[in-house]
Every structure is written in structure tokens, then in C-alpha cells.
Design a protein around this motif. Structure first.
Motif, PDB file in Angstrom:
ATOM      1  N   ASN A  15      37.246 -28.717  15.900  1.00  0.00           N
ATOM      2  CA  ASN A  15      38.063 -27.619  15.243  1.00  0.00           C
ATOM      3  C   ASN A  15      38.491 -27.419  14.006  1.00  0.00           C
ATOM      4  OD1 ASN A  15      39.452 -25.241  15.932  1.00  0.00           O
ATOM      5  ND2 ASN A  15      41.277 -25.977  16.723  1.00  0.00           N
ATOM      6  N   VAL A  16      37.479 -27.699  12.901  1.00  0.00           N
ATOM      7  CA  VAL A  16      37.628 -27.834  11.557  1.00  0.00           C
ATOM      8  C   VAL A  16      36.974 -26.773  10.903  1.00  0.00           C
ATOM      9  CG1 VAL A  16      37.444 -29.053   9.534  1.00  0.00           C
ATOM     10  CG2 VAL A  16      38.056 -30.339  11.651  1.00  0.00           C
ATOM     11  N   THR A  17      37.618 -25.932   9.852  1.00  0.00           N
ATOM     12  CA  THR A  17      37.034 -25.036   9.146  1.00  0.00           C
ATOM     13  C   THR A  17      37.042 -25.273   7.668  1.00  0.00           C
ATOM     14  OG1 THR A  17      38.770 -23.519  10.353  1.00  0.00           O
ATOM     15  CG2 THR A  17      36.827 -22.446   9.457  1.00  0.00           C
ATOM     16  N   ARG A  19      36.139 -36.751   3.392  1.00  0.00           N
ATOM     17  CA  ARG A  19      35.121 -36.464   4.457  1.00  0.00           C
ATOM     18  C   ARG A  19      34.263 -35.114   4.456  1.00  0.00           C
ATOM     19  NH1 ARG A  19      37.362 -40.837   7.418  1.00  0.00           N
ATOM     20  NH2 ARG A  19      36.336 -40.423   9.451  1.00  0.00           N
ATOM     21  N   CYS A  20      34.825 -34.257   3.660  1.00  0.00           N
ATOM     22  CA  CYS A  20      34.021 -32.934   3.460  1.00  0.00           C
ATOM     23  C   CYS A  20      32.828 -33.157   2.584  1.00  0.00           C
ATOM     24  CB  CYS A  20      34.795 -31.928   2.650  1.00  0.00           C
ATOM     25  SG  CYS A  20      36.137 -31.105   3.396  1.00  0.00           S
ATOM     26  N   TYR A  76      42.506 -27.341   9.924  1.00  0.00           N
ATOM     27  CA  TYR A  76      42.312 -27.933  11.430  1.00  0.00           C
ATOM     28  C   TYR A  76      43.110 -26.755  12.305  1.00  0.00           C
ATOM     29  CZ  TYR A  76      41.791 -32.338   9.100  1.00  0.00           C
ATOM     30  OH  TYR A  76      41.270 -33.582   8.377  1.00  0.00           O
ATOM     31  N   GLY A  77      42.202 -26.045  13.066  1.00  0.00           N
ATOM     32  CA  GLY A  77      42.795 -25.001  13.729  1.00  0.00           C
ATOM     33  C   GLY A  77      43.453 -23.916  13.046  1.00  0.00           C
TER      34      GLY A  77
END
Lengths: 308, 261, 288
Positions: B63-65, B52-53, B18-19
């Protein structure tokens, strides 16, 4: 013959056309988001465009400071001062009336009132806010003018004072509801803490709650101020019609809004008088813009504080 | 586009940030078709994040990688050509608190199929009856399908949400602590439903209730975040019975025997 | 100990006094409102006859009815709604569902708040210069409606955004998880759920627009006009009609003046009360 689940499998995923339609609608929604900026900018731009002639031929400072308003004489005089002074008197009287009463009423509404009474009170405030200003003007003419005439011994009751009082009545609901909102948003924990220290309800209110809601109440007053400055119909009907800078509020007066509204219908479109009225509207717009901006910044800061 | 055919997931070195903050890292595991895989671990260990992925719901947060590779039936679901909207029709989700739409029972279950373009009443009726049966709710509501969803009890609402998720005929059903907001009887009903569903749907269930995991799952994965400075990781994954009687990792053993979490 | 007790009893006395004073202010305001309503009803009720409502004015507004003014106001409100509601709801949807925190959104919000504070006569001049002169619609229902629509937009945008915010987040999550796009989620789930609030807010905004005089002074209204046949006609309107009657030198029959005032206020209040009642009935159905 496909089974239902096979048919469903075949249909999964959206066809290209609905994807395209989605994109178009999303774009339209995004565009409408900007409409407020467009209109506000548009107002400013069109006011300036139409005021150009006046700004060129008469000059902004000359208009703002000029003390004579004789638009139809030759040579014409376009001084805003009488209207400015009138607006100031009316707004001042309106606020003197509505701010103390409004805040007091809001305090009672937020801190003491309960149950059905509170519901009824809130509905009445809403109703008052919905009364069209022209109706209040009519009531002022019918009921308050004779009283003013009698009490102050004037030949005509149409004065800045009268207009100020009625505009004050008009502004009351704004000040009450926004102040009540601000007071209501003060967390109960603060009140509980103060009471637990042995304060009375009233001491809690003036020591803790009102200061905490301070910026919200300030914003309420600013918004009331903006409303009072911008009020048109009541002043048109009740302030009288004198082109002179008034000495006391018991004289007949004009305001910026009243002048614009009263003379606009009679001027030649595109002429100098027409342009001067637009310049006056530009001044009005500028003042209310600043007042509203200040109120909104303050309100936003207060909202941010309680959001945490 | 149709992505799934069986519902087999393969995760390789998956991480989520997250960020700037990495929440989970280094997760590699497989999820078998037609079986129940449970994700357990103390709160904050990233099990919901990982869940949730699998249907790319994390995309909605901004903002999620997501790093590493997540494959569904051999296809990388984060690859550019895949639309998460399509993916979610094949990987469904049931949430912790029942969240039926403010509509009738019928319209709730019909929502997914209608989004897929199914309009004919006969088809919808059939689908809805089937989904409600699979969710073990049909008998209770078959005569009152037009009733407003909010008039159902908490347990019924959650089963409605299960039926609603099943109506899109997903290959995989993700369940995020589906029974934690319910009473024991409703919880039992949900668990029974899960056991019956696994024949037709791959199920991945996040639960903080170890006994529940032991009761209904075939495979269990234990996740742990040991400190706030390091991301959460997958500690151990294996056959449920073995995990609970003879775990390989000491940390798993501590968690299961209740020494923490 | 006794000093503390006197301080407390003094504080209690102050509290009682202030409670009385603030209560009196509130009560005074309420009484004023009731008096206003009462005065209008008292003076105007006698004029309300079917003939008054439905007939055309006679003898230069000294007799007859006010039907054209009612029709004019009706068309103005319809026109305003046609422009302000779709754009306002869309803008509210943008702010509530799409816009991200940032400078652009902040400026939009500031603009909306500012628009709400622009004096109505300034809107009138804006309408005059843009719709009447530049776009050459002339003084007409169309110009008046467009002008009033600008005035009403902030109210509709704000109430839309508020109503959308009250829809719980997990409904959106559920819809997205079922494979719906954000747009579909908004159209099928969020907007229907927010509808009562949006409708009420719009109705309240429109009823205020119905009572506005300044914007239509120069963009639409005439004191005497026939019933409009196209959007390009000038019209009579209730608030303007009232204004002219109240201020001209030759006073028309007082019963017409008060009757008009009553019709205007009754229209505005009746609509507002109906909208609020409808909203609470809808809210009871959707128990969050």
C-alpha cells in the motif's frame, strides 16, 4: 574481447523467456492455492449427485427418522436411526473418556512437565496419534473383547461401549496436543501476575490459564468430536452388527461410518441401496463440516487475539 | 534493460505515503556519483523510507504511493517501462542486520551474478574474488569459500553482505545503518571499506551516528519529522564539513550539537 | 493470620492432589501407548522372518508371507506422494508467500482445516465416485493413490506453510534487493531453507496415509491379488489385509495377523522417527 564487467553489463536485465516462464509458474502456484476449495466442493457435489436417487425415491426426512434398516428385504427399509443412535453412543462414550483425561493430561504436560520427560511424553503422544486405527481395532479384538465379555456377562463383546472406549483412546492424542498448544500459548505474564498475587500453581491454572485457553480447548474438543464421529475401522471391527436401535451401549450397534464402509463393497453400483449409502455419507459430511467449521472459527479467533 | 551508467540520482519533490498517511514530503536533492552521501536525522524521520525509494524496495510493501520524480542518470525509475527487478541489479542494498543466505560464502556472493545469468565457473570465481576484495573480506576467507556463511562473525557476515551486493556490479550502493548492529572494530572496518568503495560506486548511507557521517561522507542530508501530524522533510543538504561546522538551518544545528534526537 | 495460613496450606494440598491427578492422566496415556506398542511387538515379533516379509502368501493366507501387501502399500504411498507433494507444496507456497489477507484466503484456510476433518470413509466414497466410476480408473493403485492424496493434502499444505513462515523475512529482502524476482527468491532461498520442515511434514502425512483402510476399501484393495504391474491393477495393502484377517470367520494363523500388524506399525513409526530425527539434524545445521 569484452572485459568481464562489460560482459556483465551486457547481460543485465532478464531475457524475455525467463519472464514468460516466471509468469506461468506464478499462475500454476496461484491455481494450486485453490485446490482445497475445489476438492471440498467436489466432495459435496459428488456426494449429492450420487445421493440423488435416494433423496428422490426415499426422501431425506424418511431416512433420517426411519427406525428400520433392512436394505436387502422387499420392500427395503432405509432408516438411519439405528446408525445415528449407534454413532451418538459411540461418540459420547469416546468423548466421556478422552475429554477429561485428555485435558488433564494436557494440563500436566503444559504446566508441570519439564525437560526430557516432557520430550518423551510429547513423542509418545505423537506415536499414539500415528497408530493406524485398524491396529487399534485388532488390539481391541484381542485384548479388550474378552474382558468386556467377562465383566458384563455378554455373549459377544462387540458392543457400542467397546467401540466407544477404543475410539476414545484414538481421540486422546488429538485432544491432548491441541489443548496443550492452547495452554502453551497463554502468555507467561498472566501466570506470573497470578503467582505474584499469592496463588498456587494449581489456582493459577484453573483461575487464569485454563479460562484464557478456553476457546482453544473448546476447539480441541470439537476436533476430537469430529474425529470420533468420523472413525470407521474401529467401529467396523468392534461395535458389533445390529440393525436395531440399541437400548443400552452394551448392545451391539452400528454407526453411520460402519454401515457405509461395511455395505459399500456389496451393493450394486448405481442402485438404490448404493445411493442411500451416499446419502448417509452426505449426512456424515454435513455433521463433521459443521463441527470442524465451528472449531476452526474458534481457533482462528483465538489466534487473532494472541497475535496482537 | 540497463538503466544506470554513472549512478547520479536526482530527486524532485519526492513524497511517500503509506495508505492515507504521508510519511515524507517535498524532498528535493541530488546524489553525486562516486561519492558518499549520508542521510542523518532522529529516528522516525523517514531516512530509511527515502533510501528504499531509490531501489524501489518500498514496492514490496503493498500500500505505498511514491510522488514526485526520482531520476537515475536521467531516467525516471518509477516510470512504467522500468522493472524494479532490473533496477535492483544496478542499485544494490546492504541492510542493518547482516542477513547472509544459509549457504556457503561462495554461493552467497554468487547469488546475484547467477541471477544475472552468469554460469561459467571461471567468470564466477573472478567476480567473487573481486567482490570479496572490495569488501575487505577476501584475505580472511579465501581458503574457506565453501564454509557456511553462518559460521562467520557478525562483522564478517556484514562484509559478506557487502560483497554479495557488489557482485552484481551496481552503480549505486545503498546502506541502511550497516554498522549499527556491530562492535566498534567491525564498524571501523565497514567505514574503511566505504571510503575505499566510493571511487567505484556511488554510496548512499543512512546512519544515526553523526560522528560516522562526519567521518566518511562527502555530502550530508539532514531529515526531520517535526510532528506526527506533518510528514518528514529534508531540512538541509550540503557539503559535510560545512554542515557540521556551520549549518545554515537552526534545526540542523540543534540536532548536531545534540540538543535533541 | 492463622486463617490465612490454613487457607494456604489447604490450597497447597489441593495443588499437590491435582498435580498428582493430572500427572496420573498423562502417565496413564503414556503407559497405554507403551502397552500398545509392547503388545504388538510381543505378539508379532516372533513372526518376523525374511520368509514372512518377502514370500507370497500360501494356503489362502494361512501360511507364507505378506510381500504383495508390502509392495501394494509401497506403491500406494509412492502414488500418493506423487500427487499430494507437488500440489500440496505449491498450495503452501501460495498461502505463505503470495496470498493476501482477505476473504478468499480465509476461505481457502477454512477449506483446508475442514478437509482435515472429513471422515476417511467419505474420502473413500468420493474416490469411488470420481476416480473409479467417472474417470473409469476402476479399483486400482491409481484410484487409491488419488484418493489418499486428497486425504493427505491438508497435512502437507499446513506443514509447508508453517515451515515457510519460519524463514526470516530479511532473507527474502536480501534476495529481492539483489535483483531476484519473488519466484526466484522462493525457489532459491526460501524453499531450500524451509525444506527440512516440509519434508518431515510430508513424510508424516504420507505415513499416516499408509495406515488408512477406509479410503482404499472401495478404491484399490483386494484381499488376494498378484503383484501390481501397472497403476491400473488392484493391489493388496497392509491395513486392508489386517482388517480382513482380523474380522473374517475363518481365522488365519495368528502369527500372520500379528506379524502384519507389527510390519505396519513398524513401518509407520520407523518412518516417523527417522523423519523427525533428520529434521532435528537439519535444524541444527541451520541455526536461525
Amino acid at each position: 574481447m569484452q572485459t568481464p564487467s562489460e560482459r556483465q553489463m551486457a547481460r543485465r536485465g532478464r531475457p524475455g523467456i525467463s519472464r514468460a516462464a516466471d509468469a506461468v509458474v506464478n499462475k500454476l502456484i496461484a491455481l494450486s492455492g485453490w485446490i482445497a476449495i475445489v476438492i471440498l466442493a467436489g466432495i459435496f457435489i459428488f456426494l449429492v449427485i450420487n445421493a440423488q436417487k435416494a433423496l428422490h425415491e426415499v426422501g431425506l426426512l424418511a431416512m433420517l427418522r426411519g427406525s428400520d434398516w433392512f436394505p436387502t428385504s422387499d420392500p427395503a427399509e432405509f432408516g438411519f436411526l439405528p446408525a445415528e443412535v449407534g454413532s451418538i453412543w459411540v461418540t459420547l462414550i469416546a468423548l466421556l473418556m478422552s475429554v477429561p483425561f485428555g485435558i488433564m493430561a494436557a494440563i500436566y504436560l503444559s504446566e508441570f512437565a519439564t525437560g526430557t520427560f516432557k520430550e518423551i511424553a510429547k513423542s509418545l503422544v505423537e506415536f499414539m496419534a500415528a497408530v493406524p486405527s485398524v491396529v487399534l481395532g485388532l488390539l481391541g479384538l484381542a485384548f479388550v473383547v474378552p474382558w468386556v465379555r467377562a465383566t458384563f456377562g455378554l455373549s459377544s463383546g462387540l458392543t457400542a461401549f467397546l467401540a466407544g472406549v477404543v475410539v476414545g483412546i484414538l481421540t486422546l492424542p488429538t485432544i491432548i496436543s491441541i489443548s496443550e498448544d492452547a495452554l502453551h500459548n497463554v502468555p507467561d505474564a498472566l501466570r506470573q501476575g497470578s503467582l505474584a498475587l499469592g496463588n498456587t500453581r494449581w489456582q493459577t491454572i484453573y483461575k487464569v490459564v485454563v479460562p484464557a485457553a478456553g476457546s482453544g480447548i473448546f476447539a480441541a474438543v470439537m476436533l476430537g468430536l469430529g474425529r470420533a464421529i468420523g472413525e470407521t475401522m474401529v467401529v467396523l471391527m468392534l461395535a458389533g452388527n445390529s440393525g436395531l436401535v440399541i437400548a443400552t451401549p452394551l448392545d451391539a450397534a452400528r454407526t453411520l461410518t460402519g454401515t457405509i464402509a461395511g455395505e459399500m463393497a456389496e451393493v450394486v453400483r448405481g442402485g438404490l441401496h448404493f445411493s442411500v449409502l451416499f446419502a448417509m455419507a452426505l449426512v456424515l459430511f454435513g455433521v463433521t463440516f459443521v463441527v470442524n467449521l465451528a472449531a476452526d472459527i474458534v481457533l482462528e479467533r483465538q489466534r487473532a487475539r494472541w497475535r496482537r | 534493460m540497463v538503466v544506470a551508467t554513472q549512478g547520479v540520482f536526482e530527486l524532485d519533490d519526492v513524497s511517500v505515503a503509506y495508505g492515507k498517511e504521508t510519511a515524507i514530503a517535498g524532498v528535493s536533492m541530488g546524489i553525486e556519483a562516486h561519492a558518499v552521501t549520508a542521510l542523518i536525522g532522529p529516528s522516525g524521520c523517514g531516512k530509511s523510507t527515502l533510501l528504499r525509494c531509490l531501489n524501489r524496495m518500498n514496492d514490496e510493501l503493498g500500500n505505498v504511493t511514491v510522488g514526485g520524480r526520482i531520476e537515475l542518470d536521467g531516467l525516471d525509475i518509477y516510470e512504467g517501462g522500468i522493472d524494479p527487478v532490473d533496477l535492483r541489479m544496478q542499485v544494490g542494498m546492504v541492510f542493518q542486520r547482516p542477513n547472509p543466505f544459509p549457504m556457503s560464502i561462495y554461493d552467497n556472493v554468487a547469488y546475484g551474478p547467477r541471477t544475472q545469468g552468469i554460469r561459467k565457473k571461471a567468470e564466477l570465481d573472478e567476480l567473487i574474488e573481486d567482490s570479496l576484495k572490495r569488501a575487505a573480506l577476501w584475505k580472511e576467507v579465501k581458503d574457506s569459500l565453501k564454509k557456511h556463511a553462518f559460521e562467520l562473525s557478525g562483522g564478517q557476515q556484514q562484509r559478506l553482505c557487502i560483497a554479495r551486493a557488489l557482485a552484481t556490479r551496481p552503480e549505486v550502493l545503498l546502506m541502511d545503518e550497516p554498522a549499527s548492529a556491530l562492535d566498534p572494530i567491525s564498524t571501523q572496518q565497514i567505514e574503511d571499506t566505504v571510503s575505499e568503495l566510493k571511487d567505484s560506486v556511488t554510496i548512499v548511507i543512512v546512519t544515526h551516528n553523526m560522528q560516522q557521517a562526519a567521518r566518511i561522507s562527502d555530502t550530508t542530508a539532514f531529515m526531520l519529522r517535526e510532528s506526527m501530524e506533518r510528514p518528514a522533510t529534508l531540512v538541509e543538504i550540503g557539503d559535510t564539513k560545512t554542515m557540521f561546522t556551520n549549518p545554515s538551518d537552526k534545526r540542523t544545528e540543534s540536532y548536531i550539537t545534540g540538543r535533541f534526537g | 493470620m492463622s486463617r490465612r495460613r490454613t487457607r494456604t496450606s489447604a490450597a497447597r494440598a489441593v495443588e499437590t492432589l491435582m498435580k498428582f491427578i493430572t500427572g496420573a492422566c498423562l502417565f496413564g496415556m503414556m503407559a497405554l501407548t507403551v502397552a500398545i506398542l509392547g503388545a504388538i511387538v510381543w505378539r508379532g515379533a516372533g513372526s518376523i522372518t525374511p520368509e514372512f516379509i518377502f514370500a507370497m502368501p500360501k494356503d489362502n493366507m494361512t501360511a507364507g508371507g505378506i510381500w504383495p501387501a508390502i509392495v501394494g502399500t509401497f506403491w500406494l504411498v509412492m502414488g500418493t506422494a506423487a500427487f499430494a507433494v507437488p500440489i500440496g507444496v505449491a498450495a503452501g507456497v501460495y498461502l505463505g508467500e503470495y496470498a493476501k489477507r482477505g476473504l478468499g484466503t480465509r476461505i481457502i484456510r477454512l477449506s483446508i482445516a475442514n478437509m482435515a476433518g472429513v471422515p476417511s470413509i467419505v474420502y473413500g466414497l468420493f474416490g469411488l465416485s470420481v476416480f473409479v466410476m467417472v474417470l473409469k480408473f476402476n479399483q486400482s493403485v491409481l484410484s487409491g493413490s488419488l484418493t489418499l492424496a486428497c486425504l493427505t493434502l491438508p497435512v502437507i499444505i499446513t506443514s509447508t506453510e508453517e515451515s515457510l513462515r519460519q524463514v526470516p523475512a530479511d532473507l527474502r529482502q536480501a534476495s529481492l534487493a539483489l535483483g531476484a524476482t519473488r519466484l526466484r527468491t522462493i525457489l532459491r532461498v526460501v524453499l531450500p531453507a524451509a525444506a527440512p520442515g516440509i519434508v518431515t511434514g510430508s513424510i508424516l502425512g504420507l505415513s499416516r496415509a499408509a495406515g488408512e483402510t477406509a479410503p482404499i476399501l472401495v478404491t484399490a484393495a483386494a484381499f488376494s491379488a498378484p503383484l501390481p504391474r501397472t497403476p491400473f491393477d488392484r493391489i493388496m495393502a497392509l491395513p486392508y489385509h489386517l482388517y480382513i484377517m482380523a474380522t473374517q470367520a475363518v481365522k488365519p494363523a495368528p502369527n500372520i495377523v500379528w506379524g502384519t500388524a507389527l510390519v505396519l506399525v513398524a513401518g509407520v513409526t520407523a518412518v516417523g522417527v527417522a523423519a523427525a530425527a533428520w529434521r532435528s539434524r537439519q535444524r541444527r545445521k541451520i541455526r536461525w
